[in-house]
Design an enzyme around this catalytic site. Structure first.
Site, PDB file in Angstrom:
ATOM      1  N   GLY A 663       0.732  -1.283   0.166  1.00 47.91           N
ATOM      2  CA  GLY A 663       0.038  -0.002  -0.001  1.00 47.91           C
ATOM      3  C   GLY A 663       0.768   1.277   0.066  1.00 47.91           C
ATOM      4  O   GLY A 663       0.223   2.370  -0.525  1.00 47.91           O
ATOM      5  N   GLU A 664       1.953   1.186   0.535  1.00 47.94           N
ATOM      6  CA  GLU A 664       2.911   2.308   0.604  1.00 47.94           C
ATOM      7  C   GLU A 664       3.377   2.829  -0.838  1.00 47.94           C
ATOM      8  O   GLU A 664       3.939   1.977  -1.524  1.00 47.94           O
ATOM      9  CB  GLU A 664       3.934   2.328   1.633  1.00 47.94           C
ATOM     10  CG  GLU A 664       3.483   1.851   3.108  1.00 47.94           C
ATOM     11  CD  GLU A 664       4.610   1.728   3.898  1.00 47.94           C
ATOM     12  OE1 GLU A 664       5.718   2.145   3.469  1.00 47.94           O
ATOM     13  OE2 GLU A 664       4.400   1.085   5.055  1.00 47.94           O
TER      14      GLU A 664
END
Length: 1473
Positions: A663-664
């Protein structure tokens, strides 16, 4: 064929000229002409019905006929005048008039139909073949004309007739001998036309629908039946290009088709000018690529140019190109889920004839006929591997059971023919279709589950399917465990859950049993060892890159896949650890040496890339981590991909399919940078640099999110996407077509970047399919297994437990006899495999499961259980199976024997077992000794039989035992059994007889050692735990029966008695020690023990002592128990001795025997048998040995002293003792002759000790209370002592004999005579006299040899002391006159003998004057006159002088030598020796 003659004048000559025989296989020319003429007439006749086809008058003189009529008439006039043979005549000449009618839009349906019939008839006359002149053009004209057929529709019925005739003609074209001249293009036209009719038939009648489908089916069969005859290079496209114009991943592109004859749809009618088949072509994405392209270059829908060489191939005789197009077309039909068209006129005949099902039927026919030939043609094979399987995956999830069933049938056919080419496709289909549909938790209906289960069972019935799945997939690190998944599914599906047994349960059971029976059939076929070497990793090796040298050689691939399976098992454990904790997972793999001890990026990358079961979210997080090692792993991870010749969106799909993007944003960037670098490295054709790849990758992910996220309302357009990617390619724009293709690809198929929810079998997404196709290019070759069970051992270990449980549950819940038999077949197959691979635990579990069904109700109520059992098919079949297993595979049963014995005990309590159940195989011919319990039991059974049913009396057998037990425990008479009861009895007994239960024990000698030991332990355990003094009747009955069986197997395994003996002895010992009252159990234990010894002693000489030592248990019997059985025990011991005396050699063995006989001497009932045994041993010394001599003498003395028997027996016992002295003499003689000097001395010493023990035992009897015995004992002692001269007896033994035997007898006799009553000891005077004679006789006999001994003086003084005592003995104050007379006489004789031997003279004249002095002192006390009687007077004076001198010389020490009184004399006598 005869001549065909027409009556027409114009044709007579030509007819006569024709021959009446066929030429070169062709029909008669005139016959054919007549047939064609008839068809012309038929067409003209129909045309004349309509006035428009009549004669048109242009003027009074001229009349003009229609061109169609005119051409037909011209043909009619000329046909009989053709001189060339038919194969030399251009078929266009006689076909063209009919084809013109067919193509004319002025004709009506009836005329067109007749013309089509005529063409069909001509095609079926076999006058046109590949050798016919201009046959190619003729066939092309026929196809073109028929597919361009135009007519006026007058009524629906006639229209359907024309359509059916069109189908008929097109099928005849393909089936005719001239069909080989048809081009690829025309085959495609034919198939396309037929399918259009199939589609538009939906609005027509049912007959047309069925004929159209049948024709289409036959077309496909005809086309693909030629595949096996086509060489793999023949008719292939130029440069091997793919005519399917497929995008990688199985996504279909539309094909443009042009057809100058099929414009805007074919089969147009003049009334509406509309196509009858416009629906399917416009509603599907696939249309056959046929026709001719007028332009120099044709462009398909995707913008790719089509090579003209490929188009030229479409004009060549048909082969692979048209097959590719047809097969591609059929595959595309699978995308049509529902019927196209919603018109109210649509009248489909049934749901099972929808388009996908119809297409599947056609595909199945193509696969069946093409078979393994597909793999020789890469284009067709590629279609099957990609497009077909992808569509099958989708169709397989259909809600229609018919569609699912047909899909599974196609895959099964593909497995048979092409399994080496579709390894991963098979894995995906089974995992994503069959295993999903077979479980309700994925939303499948019951019908879908049933169809999927049927398909799975069909696969399981293939002999090599499961082994190949295991070898190719379960043993492949990168694949799923398909075999284990199937096994788990089948076993779980066989269990009925809160409901009665369903067909799904039965199907699952059939699958499991099919697997087991397949393994059982392969038993013994394997050429390799079924036990594979254990893999022991001591350090890391790069196992990911290991390769098998030869996948076709079992010697190579079997060890290879076993090694891979070992790695995979550990990797699965490591994956589980990894999914919980990444660090611990990697540490675990390092500990098992599947990763290096030091961090190694490439090894970790391989683990993350190829290990199945890893959490893809964790992989993404790990790869996106900023840690230096994680970055290295990411680089190595990217290098595992091959992106050559792959579009960027496809490459990105492949890359992101192996993990989920974190997700980052920073992690995403690191991951995409690694991807872009790898992609540009391998595919730099379009992109200027890796940055361009990175930017476009970001753009693709953004497009994917934008287009497939429901929260985004305004979607990105193609123009937006292209605009967003301007000048990213090194400052330049990327090609618009390139970006457009990417845009549409992403819009059609999403790249999933979100985490997967749940677990189980994944759904086959387009991205995953693309990944599978790429993976299949590099996967290991498919291992084709033969009928040998190379891996069956490993597979069975996985499958056995669930299978046994499943079969047991189904059998328990089933109510159908057919299902019962299926379960029993499964049990037997499992047992066979378990035994072959020595899997004792599995066989034990199987036996335990089966024995649960061998249940009979309360055995004490006899009738009901037997009736229930007789009518309980389940119990009878289970009984038969469990004992079949016990008899066939008993070698590998361990703890399962306990359960088998529980079943046997149930039958025993009902009296259903064979009468000879407990007989051993070596039963002797004579009748065995009956025990008391057997007598009582026989009596009770007999009495019960009298009260039983009035059937003919039988002395033995199952029926008599059953009848006797019918009234067990009842005092009241029972009624006569009904016919039903008798039938039940017979049925039950027949079932038991077929089981051959007795063979388990009678054939136990063939059991392996461990199984035999477990059987014995089970018998001991089944006998129950005994408690001292507390044994109930039921417990005792079972215990007795088990003990009988234990003794039986002991006797049958005499060669392995050492194996069994410890347990048998312990069990019998426990019984003996815990029994305090007589009972059947202890009786069986004791006599069983005796029986074992009796039977085994002749065969086990090295075990004789152990066997005989066990008989000491008899001595430990409780007094009450021993008293009850000792007579029979003694009889058995007597038989044992008589039969085995020669085999008993050791002292230990004889000690046991004599101990038993010793006790019998004082037992009233047992003494006779005991003495009989002793008599057998000691008579003539037949069985006397140095090892048993003393023991037998002791027993004989016991019998001699025993007052239980008659006096005569005591006398005989004494005689046996005396007679045994002959053995001592013989042994002495033999020792001197045969033994070495050092051994002789030892032997003589032992013999002397035996002799001393003999006289000591006789001495004991000399004090017997009975006169006859006492006197005979004294005489026997005398005989024994006087007869021992032949035996070498040393002087010290003689001195001990005098001291311990002779003097002791005299002393004790005197004491008894003086102290005991004459009523108790009658005539003791006579015994004293015999004793005195014995003393003097033995002394005189021994005198010459012992007179030189240093201890002679003491011996002589002892003799004198006893004579002096006897001289003074008094009883009631009176002396015995006989003794008073006898003593002096005996002494006088003794002195005379001593004088004769110069013993006294020599002593008196020597230096030892004390001898004479002491002698005459005693003599004077006895009889003073003896000195003068023995010696003259002068001699007496000399003696007196010497005696006086001697006394003076001795002085004070005289007291130590002289014996002044009787008491002192007695003490000296006692101290001699």
């Amino acid at each position: 064929m005869g001549h065909v003659k027409l009556l027409s004048q114009t044709g007579i000559n030509s007819i006569e000229e024709e021959k009446g025989h066929c030429n070169d296989g062709y029909p008669n020319k005139t016959t054919v002409a007549c047939m064609i003429n008839a068809e012309i007439g038929a067409v003209l006749a129909v045309m004349r019905r309509n006035v428009r086809w009549g004669v048109h008058y242009m003027s009074d003189e001229d009349q003009v006929e229609h061109s169609l009529v005119q051409s037909l008439k011209i043909l009619r006039r000329t046909i009989f005048y053709w001189k060339d043979p038919w194969h030399a005549i251009n078929p266009v000449r006689y076909l063209q008039p009919f084809l013109d009618v067919i193509q004319s839009d002025e004709t009506g349906a009836p005329i067109t139909g007749v013309a089509l019939s005529s063409v069909y008839k001509i095609l079926t006359l076999d006058v046109i073949d590949q050798n016919t002149t201009n046959v190619g053009d003729a066939m092309h004209l026929v196809v073109d004309a028929v597919t361009s057929c135009r007519f006026e529709v007058t009524d629906p019925g006639s229209e359907e007739v024309v359509l059916m005739k069109i189908l008929q003609v097109l099928l005849a074209c393909v089936k005719s001998r001239a069909s080989v001249m048809l081009s690829n293009q025309h085959i495609c036209i034919i198939v396309n036309t037929c399918f259009r009719i199939v589609h538009q038939a939906g609005t027509k009648g049912e007959l047309l629908q069925r004929i159209a489908r049948y024709t289409m089916h036959e077309l496909v069969r005809c086309i693909f039946s030629h595949l096996k005859d086509i060489d793999n290079v023949e008719h292939s496209l130029v440069n091997g290009s793919n005519g399917l114009n497929q995008e990688t991943g199985g996504q279909n592109n539309e094909h443009n088709s042009t057809n100058r004859q099929l414009e805007n749809g074919s089969l147009n009618s003049a009334s509406n000018r509309q196509s009858y088949s416009t629906g399917i072509a416009s509603s599907t994405e696939s249309v056959l690529t046929v026709g001719v392209v007028d332009d120099i270059t044709a462009i398909d829908s995707s913008g790719k140019e089509v090579d003209l060489d490929e188009l030229d191939l479409m004009k060549e005789p048909y082969g692979i190109p048209c097959m590719v197009e047809v097969f591609h077309f059929l595959c595309s039909l699978l995308n049509v889920v529902e019927h196209v068209g919603t018109s109210t006129r649509l009248n489909t005949i049934a749901f099972d004839e929808d388009v996908p099902l119809f297409a599947l039927t056609l595909i199945n026919s193509a696969v069946e006929l093409g078979g393994s030939s597909f793999h020789r043609h890469p284009r067709l094979l590629s279609l099957i591997q990609d497009e077909l399987f992808h569509n099958l995956m989708e169709a397989g999830l259909s809600m229609s059971p018919l569609v699912v069933s047909m899909v599974c049938s196609i895959v099964l056919n593909l497995y048979h023919h092409l399994r080496t080419e579709i390894k991963l496709q098979l894995e995906a289909f089974i995992s994503c279709v069959i295993l999903r549909l077979a479980q309700s938790k994925y939303g499948a209906s019951y019908q879908q589950q049933e169809v999927a289960m049927e398909a799975l069972v069909d696969f399981c019935r293939q002999k090599t399917f499961m082994m190949e799945m295991y070898a190719n997939l379960d043993c492949d690190i990168t694949c799923s465990n398909v075999f284990e998944d199937i096994a788990n599914l089948l076993s779980k599906s066989a269990f009925p859950v809160n409901s009665p047994l369903s067909s799904l349960n039965i199907l699952a059971l059939d699958g499991l049993i099919a697997l087991m029976q397949g393994m059982a059939e392969r038993i013994g076929n394997e050429s390799l060892s079924s036990e594979h070497p254990h893999v022991n990793l001591e350090q890391y090796s790069s196992f990911w890159q290991e390769k098998c040298e030869n996948f076709s050689d079992p010697n190579n691939w079997v060890p290879f896949v076993c090694r891979r399976k070992y790695f995979k098992k550990i990797l699965m454990i490591g994956a589980d650890h990894f999914n919980r904790d990444v660090k611990k997972g990697l540490e675990f793999l390092q500990g098992t040496h599947l990763l290096p001890d030091q961090p190694h990026a490439q090894s970790v990358a391989y683990f993350l890339r190829f290990t199945t079961g890893l959490d893809k979210n964790l992989i993404g997080d790990f790869l996106g981590n900023h840690d230096e090692f994680c970055v290295q792993v990411l680089q190595e991870f990217a290098r595992t991909f091959d992106f050559k010749d792959t579009t960027l969106d496809t490459a990105l799909r492949l890359f992101l399919e192996t993990f989920r993007l974190p997700g980052e944003s920073q992690k995403i960037q690191r991951v995409l940078e690694a991807f872009s670098e790898r992609y540009y490295e391998q595919s730099p054709q379009i992109l200027a640099n890796k940055d361009a790849a990175l930017l476009l990758s970001y753009s693709i992910i953004m497009l994917n999110t934008d287009h497939h996220n429901v929260q985004v309302k305004k979607k990105m357009t193609e123009e937006d996407f292209i605009r967003n990617n301007r000048r990213i390619n090194g400052g330049n724009d990327l090609p618009r077509g390139f970006l457009s293709e990417i845009y549409h690809s992403i819009c059609r198929n999403e790249i999933r970047t979100t985490p997967e929810q749940g677990s189980g079998f994944p759904e086959m997404t387009p991205s995953r399919w693309i990944y599978l196709i790429h993976k299949s290019r590099k996967t290991a070759p498919f291992i084709v297994s033969d009928s040998r069970g190379y891996l069956d051992n490993d597979m069975f270990a996985i499958l056995s437990g669930p299978t046994i449980a499943a079969i047991s549950v189904v059998f328990d819940n089933a109510e159908n006899e057919e299902v019962y038999q299926t379960c029993m077949d499964g049990f037997l197959a499992v047992a066979k495999i378990s035994a072959y691979y020595h899997l004792e635990n599995v066989l034990d579990d199987l036996v335990v499961s089966l024995c649960r069904f061998v249940t009979i109700l309360d055995p004490l109520s006899v009738e009901e259980p037997i009736l229930v059992f007789a009518y309980d098919t389940k119990a009878r079949m289970a009984t038969n199976t469990v004992f079949t297993i016990a008899n066939k595979y008993g070698d590998y049963i361990r703890t399962g024997w306990r359960n088998i014995l529980d079943c046997i005990l149930r039958f025993h309590k009902l009296g259903l077992l064979p009468a000879n159940m407990a007989n051993d195989a070596t039963e002797e011919s004579e009748h065995p000794t009956e025990t008391l319990h057997e007598k009582r039991n026989a009596k009770s059974l007999s009495s019960r039989s009298l009260r039983s049913i009035s059937t003919p009396k039988r002395s033995s057998g199952l029926m008599s035992r059953f009848s006797q037990l019918l009234l067990l425990g009842s005092e009241e008479p029972r009624p006569i059994p009904t016919k039903e009861q008798v039938a039940a009895q017979q049925s039950t007994l027949q079932t038991i007889q077929k089981c051959h239960i007795d063979s388990i024990f009678s054939e136990s000698k063939f059991l392996q050692a461990e199984s035999l030991l477990q059987l014995a332990r089970a018998l001991i355990t089944a006998g129950g735990r005994l408690k001292k003094g507390n044994i109930t009747f039921d417990d005792e009955d079972s215990s007795v029966f088990c003990l009988e069986l234990l003794i039986t197997i002991t006797l049958n395994n005499r060669d392995r008695i050492e194996l069994l003996w410890h347990g048998v002895y312990e069990h019998i010992s426990n019984i003996v020690h815990l029994t305090v009252m007589p009972c059947a159990l202890v009786e069986k234990a004791v006599f069983g023990l005796l029986k074992v010894c009796h039977r085994l002693l002749p065969y086990k000489e090295n075990f004789t002592d152990e066997l005989l030592r066990s008989l000491q248990l008899v001595l430990k019997l409780d007094a009450r128990v021993a008293d009850a059985y000792y007579e029979k025990i003694t009889q058995e011991v007597s038989h044992l001795v008589k039969a085995n005396a020669s085999h008993i050699r050791s002292q230990l063995g004889w000690r046991t025997i004599t101990s038993l006989l010793y006790i019998t001497a004082r037992h009233l009932e047992a003494s006779d048998a005991g003495f009989d045994a002793l008599l057998f041993i000691m008579s003539d010394g037949a069985h006397l040995l140095p090892s048993n001599y003393v023991l037998c003498i002791d027993v004989a003395r016991q019998f001699a002293e025993s007052r239980v028997g008659q006096v005569e027996r005591s006398v005989v016992a004494l005689d046996l003792m005396v007679g045994s002295a002959n053995c001592l003499e013989k042994w002495t003689s033999d020792a001197k002759k045969e033994m070495k000097e050092e051994d002789v001395a030892k032997m003589l010493q032992d013999i002397g000790e035996m002799w001393l023990r003999l006289v000591q035992e006789l001495k004991e009897v000399c004090l017997d209370q009975r006169e006859e015995v006492r006197n005979h004992a004294l005489l026997s002692l005398q005989n024994c002592l006087t007869g021992s001269l032949g035996t070498h007896i040393q002087h010290d033994l003689w001195l001990r004999c005098f001291d311990q035997v002779i003097f002791a007898v005299l002393d004790e006799l005197v004491e008894t005579y003086q102290t005991r009553s004459q009523k108790e000891y009658r005539n003791m005077e006579g015994s004293l006299i015999i004793a005195l004679k014995l003393l003097c006789k033995v002394y005189l006999q021994l005198l010459p040899s012992i007179s030189e001994s240093t201890k002679f003086t003491k011996l002589w003084l002892g003799v004198l002391s006893r004579l002096e005592v006897y001289m003074t003995v008094r009883v009631r104050g009176r002396r015995s006159e006989k003794i008073q007379e006898l003593v002096p006489e005996l002494l006088k004789n003794t002195l005379l003998v001593m004088k004769a031997h110069d013993i006294l003279v020599r002593s008196s004249s020597g230096g030892d004057n004390s001898f004479s002095e002491l002698t005459w002192k005693h003599i004077n006390n006895i009889s003073p006159s003896l000195q003068s009687e023995v010696f003259p007077e002068q001699d007496s004076e000399q003696l007196e002088n010497k005696q006086a001198k001697t006394v003076e010389d001795l002085g004070p020490n005289n007291e130590n030598i002289s014996i002044p009184s009787n008491e002192r004399a007695g003490q000296d006598g006692a101290g001699i020796g």
